[in-house]
Design a protein around this motif. Structure first.
Motif, PDB file in Angstrom:
ATOM      1  N   GLY A  33       8.453  -4.540   1.339  1.00 21.88           N
ATOM      2  CA  GLY A  33       6.943  -4.768   0.921  1.00 21.88           C
ATOM      3  C   GLY A  33       6.617  -5.990   0.905  1.00 21.88           C
ATOM      4  N   ALA A  34       5.428  -6.280   0.565  1.00 22.72           N
ATOM      5  CA  ALA A  34       4.851  -7.629   0.405  1.00 22.72           C
ATOM      6  C   ALA A  34       5.643  -8.551  -0.615  1.00 22.72           C
ATOM      7  N   ASP A  35       6.094  -8.100  -1.550  1.00 19.89           N
ATOM      8  CA  ASP A  35       6.517  -8.854  -2.748  1.00 19.89           C
ATOM      9  C   ASP A  35       7.655  -8.212  -3.232  1.00 19.89           C
ATOM     10  N   PHE A  36       8.353  -7.290  -2.652  1.00 20.66           N
ATOM     11  CA  PHE A  36       9.266  -6.301  -3.046  1.00 20.66           C
ATOM     12  C   PHE A  36      10.298  -5.745  -1.937  1.00 20.66           C
ATOM     13  N   ALA A  37      11.430  -5.453  -2.197  1.00 27.93           N
ATOM     14  CA  ALA A  37      12.134  -4.500  -1.361  1.00 27.93           C
ATOM     15  C   ALA A  37      12.776  -3.506  -2.016  1.00 27.93           C
ATOM     16  N   ILE A  38      12.881  -2.252  -1.461  1.00 23.94           N
ATOM     17  CA  ILE A  38      13.517  -1.002  -2.037  1.00 23.94           C
ATOM     18  C   ILE A  38      14.550  -0.725  -1.463  1.00 23.94           C
ATOM     19  N   MET A  39      15.788  -0.467  -2.039  1.00 26.02           N
ATOM     20  CA  MET A  39      16.828   0.195  -1.230  1.00 26.02           C
ATOM     21  C   MET A  39      17.331   1.254  -2.007  1.00 26.02           C
ATOM     22  N   ALA A  40      17.557   2.257  -1.197  1.00 23.33           N
ATOM     23  CA  ALA A  40      17.955   3.506  -1.779  1.00 23.33           C
ATOM     24  C   ALA A  40      19.057   4.494  -1.100  1.00 23.33           C
ATOM     25  N   GLY A  41      19.788   5.270  -2.090  1.00 22.06           N
ATOM     26  CA  GLY A  41      20.736   6.198  -1.162  1.00 22.06           C
ATOM     27  C   GLY A  41      21.152   7.209  -2.309  1.00 22.06           C
ATOM     28  N   ASP A  42      21.428   8.217  -1.727  1.00 25.08           N
ATOM     29  CA  ASP A  42      21.832   9.464  -2.309  1.00 25.08           C
ATOM     30  C   ASP A  42      23.330   9.260  -2.882  1.00 25.08           C
ATOM     31  N   THR A  43      23.710   9.949  -3.574  1.00 24.88           N
ATOM     32  CA  THR A  43      24.953   9.639  -4.614  1.00 24.88           C
ATOM     33  C   THR A  43      26.213  10.622  -4.222  1.00 24.88           C
ATOM     34  N   ARG A  44      25.977  11.669  -3.187  1.00 29.45           N
ATOM     35  CA  ARG A  44      27.014  12.577  -2.904  1.00 29.45           C
ATOM     36  C   ARG A  44      28.183  11.852  -1.904  1.00 29.45           C
ATOM     37  N   HIS A  45      29.545  12.257  -2.227  1.00 22.42           N
ATOM     38  CA  HIS A  45      30.645  11.932  -1.652  1.00 22.42           C
ATOM     39  C   HIS A  45      31.203  12.966  -0.969  1.00 22.42           C
ATOM     40  N   GLU A  81       7.455   4.120  -3.181  1.00 20.34           N
ATOM     41  CA  GLU A  81       8.600   4.779  -4.085  1.00 20.34           C
ATOM     42  C   GLU A  81       8.373   6.279  -3.700  1.00 20.34           C
ATOM     43  N   ILE A  82       7.139   6.875  -3.500  1.00 21.96           N
ATOM     44  CA  ILE A  82       6.807   8.244  -3.136  1.00 21.96           C
ATOM     45  C   ILE A  82       7.533   8.577  -1.874  1.00 21.96           C
ATOM     46  N   LEU A  83       7.372   7.351  -0.745  1.00 21.17           N
ATOM     47  CA  LEU A  83       7.734   7.825   0.575  1.00 21.17           C
ATOM     48  C   LEU A  83       9.357   8.006   0.429  1.00 21.17           C
ATOM     49  N   VAL A  84       9.941   7.070  -0.244  1.00 23.93           N
ATOM     50  CA  VAL A  84      11.416   7.227  -0.428  1.00 23.93           C
ATOM     51  C   VAL A  84      11.983   8.494  -1.071  1.00 23.93           C
ATOM     52  N   LYS A  85      11.078   8.918  -1.993  1.00 29.37           N
ATOM     53  CA  LYS A  85      11.505  10.230  -2.690  1.00 29.37           C
ATOM     54  C   LYS A  85      11.430  11.467  -1.596  1.00 29.37           C
ATOM     55  N   ASP A  86      10.218  11.188  -0.653  1.00 29.08           N
ATOM     56  CA  ASP A  86       9.911  12.450   0.211  1.00 29.08           C
ATOM     57  C   ASP A  86      10.926  12.191   1.104  1.00 29.08           C
ATOM     58  N   TYR A 144      22.034  13.002  -6.460  1.00 27.03           N
ATOM     59  CA  TYR A 144      21.091  12.312  -6.890  1.00 27.03           C
ATOM     60  C   TYR A 144      20.554  11.358  -6.033  1.00 27.03           C
ATOM     61  N   LEU A 145      19.350  10.664  -6.432  1.00 28.68           N
ATOM     62  CA  LEU A 145      18.882   9.544  -5.504  1.00 28.68           C
ATOM     63  C   LEU A 145      18.957   8.147  -6.491  1.00 28.68           C
ATOM     64  N   GLN A 146      19.466   7.273  -5.833  1.00 30.23           N
ATOM     65  CA  GLN A 146      19.554   5.974  -6.239  1.00 30.23           C
ATOM     66  C   GLN A 146      18.431   5.090  -5.840  1.00 30.23           C
ATOM     67  N   MET A 147      17.533   4.366  -6.517  1.00 31.01           N
ATOM     68  CA  MET A 147      16.719   3.760  -5.946  1.00 31.01           C
ATOM     69  C   MET A 147      16.747   2.145  -6.582  1.00 31.01           C
ATOM     70  N   MET A 148      16.775   1.162  -5.916  1.00 32.35           N
ATOM     71  CA  MET A 148      17.113  -0.236  -6.475  1.00 32.35           C
ATOM     72  C   MET A 148      15.672  -1.015  -5.881  1.00 32.35           C
ATOM     73  N   VAL A 149      14.925  -1.619  -6.835  1.00 32.21           N
ATOM     74  CA  VAL A 149      13.786  -2.337  -6.422  1.00 32.21           C
ATOM     75  C   VAL A 149      14.043  -3.706  -6.827  1.00 32.21           C
ATOM     76  N   VAL A 150      13.981  -4.593  -5.631  1.00 28.42           N
ATOM     77  CA  VAL A 150      14.203  -6.108  -5.894  1.00 28.42           C
ATOM     78  C   VAL A 150      12.982  -6.614  -5.896  1.00 28.42           C
ATOM     79  N   THR A 151      12.363  -7.398  -7.047  1.00 28.65           N
ATOM     80  CA  THR A 151      11.109  -8.262  -7.150  1.00 28.65           C
ATOM     81  C   THR A 151      11.519  -9.741  -7.701  1.00 28.65           C
ATOM     82  N   LYS A 152      10.618 -10.414  -7.870  1.00 25.15           N
ATOM     83  CA  LYS A 152      10.906 -11.834  -8.330  1.00 25.15           C
ATOM     84  C   LYS A 152      11.381 -11.752 -10.030  1.00 25.15           C
ATOM     85  N   ASP A 153      11.128 -10.736 -10.354  1.00 27.10           N
ATOM     86  CA  ASP A 153      11.600 -10.573 -11.970  1.00 27.10           C
ATOM     87  C   ASP A 153      13.046 -10.119 -11.986  1.00 27.10           C
TER      88      ASP A 153
END
Length: 266
Positions: free
Chosen positions: A51-63, A225-230, A245-254
């Motif tokens: 995104g403009a000031d963030f990055a979202i990484m996501a993955g499911d948890t099934r092995h 976030e809605i697009l990732v879940k969809d 499960y869906l694991q979503m990690m959001v990277v921001t300046k904080d």
């Protein structure tokens, strides 16, 4: 009658196994092929969107292993380069999918490199430098590669979201979005349309080849976030190796925020 239909005509009896496949008539008696195959595919999928000031990484948890589910909670996104045990001050996220053992080994090696850089220079490694270093790590193993599809995400020097995707031998590219793993062929066309605006045109801008393509611009965080879940909700309906499960990690300046959401478990 039932016994007749249960027998395998090639093996001249029941209980046929792929480990005892019939040999051809040309093969010497007693000959058997021995093969060393260290790789396996443990399923699952990952995706990343910048995104403009963030990055979202996501993955499911099934092995998975074939049609068996080994674990319903095996995360595929990891914080990289922090100084504490829980990586609370990490600034980047690495997602790996494919052979879980190779993904874990790759994550540990890159994390060690980032920690050493931070110790020597007194500052965290930039996502651009880390992306180049990850490419070198993968290329060094090109003759016996890590059987893992890696995506690296973080914020660049200007504070903009950055996503780098890799092949198993180190070729990489910075992209707006990327999906990897078992359901990549299902998720990527969706991202191309909704994030890269492929085949989207400005209404009333013309006809045929005169149509103007919609301007590509970063999406707001809530919409991503809605697009990732969809994307994962659609993938789990069509792919048995993705779910739980869906694991979503959001990277921001904080920092890095982690979200866990349920997916279908069947």
């Amino acid at each position: 009658m039932a016994a007749m239909f249960s027998q395998n005509p090639i093996m001249n009896g029941p209980n046929y196994s792929f480990s005892d496949t019939p040999r051809t008539n040309n093969a010497p008696e007693g000959a058997r092929q021995h093969r060393f195959d260290p790789y396996t595919d443990n399923g699952g999928s990952t995706l990343a969107i910048a995104g403009a000031d963030f990055a979202i990484m996501a993955g499911d948890t099934r092995h998975t292993s074939g049609y068996s589910i080994n674990s319903r909670f095996s995360p595929k996104c990891f914080r990289i380069g922090g100084t504490t045990a829980d990586q609370s001050d990490a600034t980047m996220v690495l997602s790996v999918v494919g052979f879980a053992a190779d993904g874990e080994a790759l994550k540990e090696r890159l994390d060690t490199v980032c920690k050493m850089y931070r110790y020597r220079h007194g500052k965290p490694m930039s996502v651009n430098a880390c992306a180049k270093r990850l490419s070198t790590i993968l290329y060094q193993k090109r003759f016996f590669p890590y059987y893992a599809y890696a995506i690296l995400g973080g914020l660049d020097e200007e504070g903009k979201g950055a996503v780098y995707s890799y092949d198993p031998v180190g070729s990489y590219e910075r992209e707006q979005c990327r999906a990897g793993g078992a359901a990549a062929s299902l998720i990527m066309p969706f991202l191309d349309n909704q994030v890269n605006f492929k085949n989207q045109y400005v209404p009333g801008s013309g006809e045929g080849h005169a149509l103007q393509e919609r301007e590509r611009k970063p999406l707001p965080r809530k919409e991503v976030e809605i697009l990732v879940k969809d994307a994962f909700d659609g993938a789990v309906e069509r792919h048995i190796e993705v779910g739980d499960y869906l694991q979503m990690m959001v990277v921001t300046k904080d920092g890095i925020e982690e979200l866990i959401m349920p997916l279908k478990k069947d």
